[in-house]
Design a protein around this motif. Structure first.
Motif, PDB file in Angstrom:
ATOM      1  N   HIS A 269       0.900  -1.133   0.126  1.00 27.37           N
ATOM      2  CA  HIS A 269      -0.110   0.107   0.028  1.00 27.37           C
ATOM      3  C   HIS A 269       0.774   1.210  -0.015  1.00 27.37           C
ATOM      4  N   GLY A 270       1.740   1.356   0.830  1.00 28.52           N
ATOM      5  CA  GLY A 270       2.842   2.450   0.887  1.00 28.52           C
ATOM      6  C   GLY A 270       2.307   3.661   1.545  1.00 28.52           C
TER       7      GLY A 270
ATOM      8  N   GLY B 298     -18.837  29.771  -1.927  1.00 30.15           N
ATOM      9  CA  GLY B 298     -17.778  29.935  -0.755  1.00 30.15           C
ATOM     10  C   GLY B 298     -16.372  29.198  -1.631  1.00 30.15           C
ATOM     11  N   PRO B 299     -15.418  28.951  -0.893  1.00 27.58           N
ATOM     12  CA  PRO B 299     -14.342  28.613  -1.223  1.00 27.58           C
ATOM     13  C   PRO B 299     -14.289  27.092  -1.484  1.00 27.58           C
ATOM     14  N   VAL B 300     -13.729  26.528  -2.465  1.00 28.09           N
ATOM     15  CA  VAL B 300     -13.542  25.276  -2.858  1.00 28.09           C
ATOM     16  C   VAL B 300     -12.187  24.652  -2.433  1.00 28.09           C
ATOM     17  N   ILE B 301     -12.179  23.860  -1.389  1.00 30.97           N
ATOM     18  CA  ILE B 301     -10.912  23.274  -1.025  1.00 30.97           C
ATOM     19  C   ILE B 301     -11.233  21.751  -1.339  1.00 30.97           C
ATOM     20  N   VAL B 302     -10.386  21.019  -1.728  1.00 32.18           N
ATOM     21  CA  VAL B 302     -10.316  19.793  -2.123  1.00 32.18           C
ATOM     22  C   VAL B 302      -9.023  18.998  -1.565  1.00 32.18           C
ATOM     23  N   ALA B 303      -9.308  17.777  -1.088  1.00 34.10           N
ATOM     24  CA  ALA B 303      -8.070  16.868  -0.884  1.00 34.10           C
ATOM     25  C   ALA B 303      -7.973  15.987  -1.861  1.00 34.10           C
ATOM     26  N   ALA B 304      -6.713  16.016  -2.386  1.00 32.54           N
ATOM     27  CA  ALA B 304      -6.237  14.661  -3.299  1.00 32.54           C
ATOM     28  C   ALA B 304      -5.338  13.949  -2.717  1.00 32.54           C
ATOM     29  N   ALA B 305      -5.354  12.616  -2.733  1.00 29.72           N
ATOM     30  CA  ALA B 305      -4.560  11.628  -2.206  1.00 29.72           C
ATOM     31  C   ALA B 305      -4.254  10.557  -3.189  1.00 29.72           C
ATOM     32  N   SER B 306      -3.015   9.935  -3.069  1.00 28.00           N
ATOM     33  CA  SER B 306      -2.526   9.000  -3.785  1.00 28.00           C
ATOM     34  C   SER B 306      -1.339   8.485  -3.082  1.00 28.00           C
ATOM     35  N   GLY B 307      -0.627   7.618  -4.012  1.00 28.91           N
ATOM     36  CA  GLY B 307       0.618   6.878  -3.408  1.00 28.91           C
ATOM     37  C   GLY B 307       1.281   6.049  -4.464  1.00 28.91           C
ATOM     38  N   GLY B 308       1.799   5.069  -4.220  1.00 26.36           N
ATOM     39  CA  GLY B 308       2.515   4.064  -5.078  1.00 26.36           C
ATOM     40  C   GLY B 308       1.382   3.188  -5.707  1.00 26.36           C
ATOM     41  N   ALA B 309       1.752   2.144  -6.425  1.00 25.67           N
ATOM     42  CA  ALA B 309       0.987   1.356  -7.382  1.00 25.67           C
ATOM     43  C   ALA B 309      -0.159   0.733  -6.484  1.00 25.67           C
ATOM     44  N   GLY B 310       0.355   0.320  -5.286  1.00 21.04           N
ATOM     45  CA  GLY B 310      -0.591  -0.446  -4.175  1.00 21.04           C
ATOM     46  C   GLY B 310      -1.561   0.269  -3.480  1.00 21.04           C
TER      47      GLY B 310
ATOM     48  N   ARG C 236     -13.468   9.057   4.216  1.00 20.68           N
ATOM     49  CA  ARG C 236     -12.185   8.314   3.213  1.00 20.68           C
ATOM     50  C   ARG C 236     -11.928   9.129   2.372  1.00 20.68           C
ATOM     51  N   THR C 237     -10.881   9.226   1.479  1.00 24.86           N
ATOM     52  CA  THR C 237     -10.447   9.723   0.590  1.00 24.86           C
ATOM     53  C   THR C 237     -11.090   9.271  -0.688  1.00 24.86           C
ATOM     54  N   ALA C 238     -11.158  10.092  -1.784  1.00 24.57           N
ATOM     55  CA  ALA C 238     -11.782   9.415  -2.900  1.00 24.57           C
ATOM     56  C   ALA C 238     -10.750   8.515  -3.629  1.00 24.57           C
ATOM     57  N   PRO C 239     -10.875   7.858  -4.663  1.00 25.32           N
ATOM     58  CA  PRO C 239      -9.861   6.922  -5.145  1.00 25.32           C
ATOM     59  C   PRO C 239      -8.817   7.553  -5.464  1.00 25.32           C
ATOM     60  N   PRO C 240      -7.636   6.891  -5.777  1.00 21.11           N
ATOM     61  CA  PRO C 240      -6.182   7.429  -6.106  1.00 21.11           C
ATOM     62  C   PRO C 240      -6.469   8.528  -7.060  1.00 21.11           C
ATOM     63  N   ALA C 241      -5.898   9.648  -6.918  1.00 21.77           N
ATOM     64  CA  ALA C 241      -5.809  10.839  -7.505  1.00 21.77           C
ATOM     65  C   ALA C 241      -4.473  10.631  -8.725  1.00 21.77           C
ATOM     66  N   VAL C 242      -4.439  11.036  -9.892  1.00 22.10           N
ATOM     67  CA  VAL C 242      -3.175  10.952 -10.595  1.00 22.10           C
ATOM     68  C   VAL C 242      -2.476  12.480 -10.271  1.00 22.10           C
TER      69      VAL C 242
ATOM     70  N   LEU D  34       3.387   9.458  -9.703  1.00 21.47           N
ATOM     71  CA  LEU D  34       3.611   8.588  -8.454  1.00 21.47           C
ATOM     72  C   LEU D  34       3.844   7.053  -8.628  1.00 21.47           C
ATOM     73  N   ALA D  35       3.260   6.596  -9.722  1.00 19.83           N
ATOM     74  CA  ALA D  35       2.903   5.234 -10.064  1.00 19.83           C
ATOM     75  C   ALA D  35       2.942   4.847 -11.398  1.00 19.83           C
ATOM     76  N   GLN D  36       3.478   3.782 -11.981  1.00 17.89           N
ATOM     77  CA  GLN D  36       3.426   3.511 -13.292  1.00 17.89           C
ATOM     78  C   GLN D  36       2.357   3.325 -13.888  1.00 17.89           C
ATOM     79  N   ASP D  37       1.151   2.666 -12.896  1.00 15.27           N
ATOM     80  CA  ASP D  37      -0.003   2.350 -13.378  1.00 15.27           C
ATOM     81  C   ASP D  37      -0.930   3.604 -13.572  1.00 15.27           C
ATOM     82  N   MET D  38      -0.354   4.709 -13.481  1.00 13.45           N
ATOM     83  CA  MET D  38      -1.255   6.001 -13.562  1.00 13.45           C
ATOM     84  C   MET D  38      -0.737   6.395 -15.063  1.00 13.45           C
ATOM     85  N   VAL D  39      -1.959   6.796 -15.725  1.00 11.72           N
ATOM     86  CA  VAL D  39      -1.747   7.102 -17.160  1.00 11.72           C
ATOM     87  C   VAL D  39      -2.393   8.310 -17.621  1.00 11.72           C
ATOM     88  N   LEU D  40      -1.721   9.077 -18.410  1.00 11.77           N
ATOM     89  CA  LEU D  40      -2.313  10.383 -19.110  1.00 11.77           C
ATOM     90  C   LEU D  40      -2.560   9.928 -20.640  1.00 11.77           C
ATOM     91  N   ALA D  41      -3.508  10.550 -21.154  1.00 10.59           N
ATOM     92  CA  ALA D  41      -3.947  10.367 -22.691  1.00 10.59           C
ATOM     93  C   ALA D  41      -4.333  11.686 -23.481  1.00 10.59           C
TER      94      ALA D  41
END
Length: 725
Positions: free
Chosen positions: A420-421, A440-452, A472-478, A505-512
């Motif tokens: 998980h890392g 009002g202000p829009v403050i967001v939390a983005a969380a992610s990590g390594g591949a796991g 809980r956080t949203a799913p992993p952000a890129v 952060l991780a090789q399974d993160m993809v941009l297109a």
């Protein structure tokens, strides 16, 4: 007349499976009836893949290494916890309920050595390194020995005197497994169990299941086997049938293992003075033999999931059949076994009856023999003592042919098995992204990590050190960092020359890439530093490294930050379903501090953001101009922009959004601001009298003119120009 057939050895057998064992090996193991309907249900591959909890469900005896589902034998009620989240972007807060459960799953009716990976609803719950992908309190493995103690959690729930230790049964106890990833229900679990070290021979499996009554030397091995059924015969039948084994006395015999030769001069041509034919041959119709056989098995290369190998013979017939082998074997061997069984069915059409002398009493039913003058091997199906002769019924055994060549396991979508890392947490004060104005202000939390990395719990931290759960956080952000910034460009043009390089952060993160319609819909928008950038082209240039081009810079009024992106700045792809909006109740302070705690975090990870209110701050005006008013003064003008209606669909003026149109204008020189005014229209005049007064006070220029739109909730970004006397 007395008849001895394969079923006569049933009284020899005993074992841990079933109460009444009956006959271990009979005609069910013989090639002649391999494909005939059977009145029993042995273990099937699907039985090992579906978790059960029904009373009386059978628990298999596991050998080697195999993947099984098991049976839930104890569980608590679901444990409920309440979480309040959302409330940002002017939306109401949402109260959600999370659940966990404690339960025990029985796996094997014989001891095991260890448990490796665990899958929940097909996704990894526990990796090969022993790391868990979902939160849980604890997991305890009871290996199934006869002296194992009771589990402390079960004992605490039911009382020590009322708790079974389940001795002789290997089981796993999960304590407070979080169920949020599985629809708040106990998921269907499968386990990679290691019951023995290395592969096991078929003879060893038979010996273990029959209490030593049956054994065999030099037989094939399997990497794993799950034995189940009403008795030892049912438990061993799939293994024996697939490998062409039968029982001769108390020894297992494979196709081709001839122990003697019969026929020739040993045949009897007269019994009690009556002539009889010493040998009779019969052959069944060819179209009664299946043309296709599919053999199902567990494939280690497919994470021990089911694999199927299918073989077809030439010739007449339309029958197709299959068999399930709950054993771990490779695809090449599975195909070889399927071909051998099909060959055995074809060869088994030939049946022979021989009238022999008393010496044939030494030949046990099930033994393999050769026949004088005949090719191949024959299995003794029955031995009859008829008057002064012994009549043997034989059936031709398989020739042992098998297809050659490479056999592939087939493709499999395998989840990344990585720890998980640690959590990487980012707080972002977002500029306006939608077409409507934020309240009002829009403050967001983005969380992610390594591949796991999956998710983490979020906590709001007060100045007093108090922590309030947010959910809980949203799913992993890129997410990632900028390696090479995009450089200087204009916010008015598409930059087709410059480019930006980022490391994710991780090789399974993809941009297109994204076409124009997708860009118009908001695709490929990223926060780089504090600038909003959109890219049309994404090119992979290395592991987790990307080159982004065809850039739209300074979007949504962030052109003021275009000079800021630098190497090492954070990169965040803005995808709404991967961002956690902080509730409005946290946004009244000058800053907000959030902590995240995931499975791989030794201690909470903190992030702080100063609340600038980018979503409620009007963008800076544009098209500033200054001209002499013809009377010794100067006239200033500009064009208003809005924090809503960015797509400019109707082609008319942008919506005002604010309660009233107001601007703050300032004149300054090197000594500071010397004149300030508030106006209600996009123009202001520095009349001749005011100008003369200011110059007499020593403000002789050059001057800096600044204008800001005054919003209902915040003052806007400044637009600045310099003018000379």
């Amino acid at each position: 007349m007395a008849t001895v057939v394969l079923t006569t050895v049933g009284q020899l057998l005993g074992g841990p499976i079933g109460a009444a064992i009956g006959a271990l090996a009979g005609r069910a193991f013989d090639q002649a009836v391999l494909f005939k309907p059977k009145g029993r249900e042995g273990p099937r591959l699907t039985d090992l893949a579906v978790q059960t909890s029904s009373y009386g469900s059978q628990i298999p005896a596991l050998f080697g290494t195999i993947r099984v589902a098991g049976t839930v034998i104890w569980a608590t009620d679901l444990k409920e916890s309440r979480e309040k989240s959302g409330g940002g972007k002017g939306r109401p807060s949402v109260t959600s309920y999370a659940y966990s459960a404690s339960f025990a799953v029985a796996l094997s009716s014989r001891p095991i050595r260890a448990i490796r990976r665990i899958w929940a609803d097909g996704n990894l719950l526990r990796g090969a390194a022993g790391d868990f992908k979902t939160e849980l309190g604890a997991m305890r493995v009871h290996l199934g020995h006869e002296d194992q103690p009771v589990d402390p959690l079960i004992a605490a729930a039911q009382g020590v005197g009322e708790t079974s230790a389940h001795r002789g049964t290997a089981y796993v106890l999960f304590e407070d497994l979080a169920l949020g990833d599985y629809g708040n229900r106990i998921p269907s679990l499968t386990f990679e169990v290691e019951a023995d070290e290395g592969a096991v021979s078929i003879g060893a499996v038979a010996q273990a299941l029959t209490g030593g009554a049956v054994a065999g030397d030099g037989l094939a091995t399997v990497a794993g086997y799950a034995a189940s059924g009403g008795d030892a015969r049912a438990a061993l039948s799939p293994l024996f049938e697939a490998h062409g084994l039968s029982l001769a006395g108390d020894r297992l015999v494979a196709d081709g293992e001839a122990v003697a030769q019969v026929g020739g001069d040993a045949l009897v041509r007269a019994v009690n003075g009556k002539r009889r034919e010493p040998a009779e041959r019969r052959s069944a119709a060819a179209d009664g033999v299946p043309v296709t056989l599919a053999l199902g098995h567990h494939d280690a290369a497919r994470d021990y999931q089911a694999g199927v190998q299918r073989v077809t013979r030439p010739g007449p017939g339309r029958i197709e059949t299959g068999m399930d082998l709950p054993a771990v074997i490779g695809p090449a061997r599975a195909r070889q076994l399927a071909a051998q069984r099909l060959d055995a069915a074809w060869a088994g059409r030939d049946e022979m009856t021989l009238c022999c002398g008393w010496d044939a009493l030494d030949l046990a039913p099930g033994a393999m023999v050769t026949v004088a003058g005949e090719g191949g091997s024959w299995r003794i199906e029955a031995r009859e003592w008829e008057a002064m002769a012994v009549v043997l019924t034989l059936r031709r055994a398989a020739g042992g042919g098998a297809p050659s060549g490479e056999v592939a396991s087939g493709g499999i979508v395998r989840e990344v098995d990585a720890p998980h890392g640690p959590t990487i947490l980012m707080l972002v004060d977002l500029p306006p992204l939608g077409e409507s104005a934020a309240s009002g202000p829009v403050i967001v939390a983005a969380a992610s990590g390594g591949a796991g990395w999956r998710r983490a719990s979020l906590l709001a931290l007060s100045d007093m050190g108090e922590a309030t759960p947010l959910g809980r956080t949203a799913p992993p952000a890129v997410m990632g960092v900028v390696d090479a910034p995009p450089g200087v460009a204009s916010s008015l043009l598409i930059d087709r020359i410059g480019a930006m390089e980022v490391s994710l952060l991780a090789q399974d993160m993809v941009l297109a890439d994204a076409e124009e319609a997708a860009l118009e819909a908001g695709r490929n928008v990223a926060m780089v530093g504090r600038e909003l950038i959109q890219f049309a082209r994404a090119e992979a240039i290395g592991p987790a490294r990307w080159r982004l081009s065809d850039l739209r810079r300074g979007l949504r009024g962030t052109e003021w930050a275009m000079t800021e992106p630098a190497a090492g700045d954070p990169f965040l792809l803005l995808e709404e379903d991967r961002l956690f909006s902080l509730p409005d109740a946290l946004l009244s302070a000058p800053s907000v501090r959030i902590a995240a705690l995931g499975i791989g975090d030794v201690e909470p990870v903190e992030a702080v953001v100063a609340i600038d209110g980018a979503a409620i701050r009007p963008p800076s005006p544009v098209h500033l101009a200054a001209r002499d008013d013809g009377a010794g003064g100067a006239s200033f003008s500009w064009t208003r922009r809005s924090r809503a209606g960015w797509r400019w669909i109707d082609g008319v003026d942008a919506p005002l959004v604010e309660e009233a149109e107001r601007y703050m204008v300032e004149l300054a020189d090197g000594a500071g601001i010397f004149r300030r005014a508030e106006v209600a229209a996009p123009t202001w005049t520095w009349d001749a009298a005011a100008r003369a007064e200011d110059m007499a006070a020593g403000h002789g220029g050059p001057w800096t003119f600044t204008v800001r739109q005054m919003g209902v909730r915040a003052i806007g970004r400044p637009a600045v120009m310099t003018i000379n006397p």
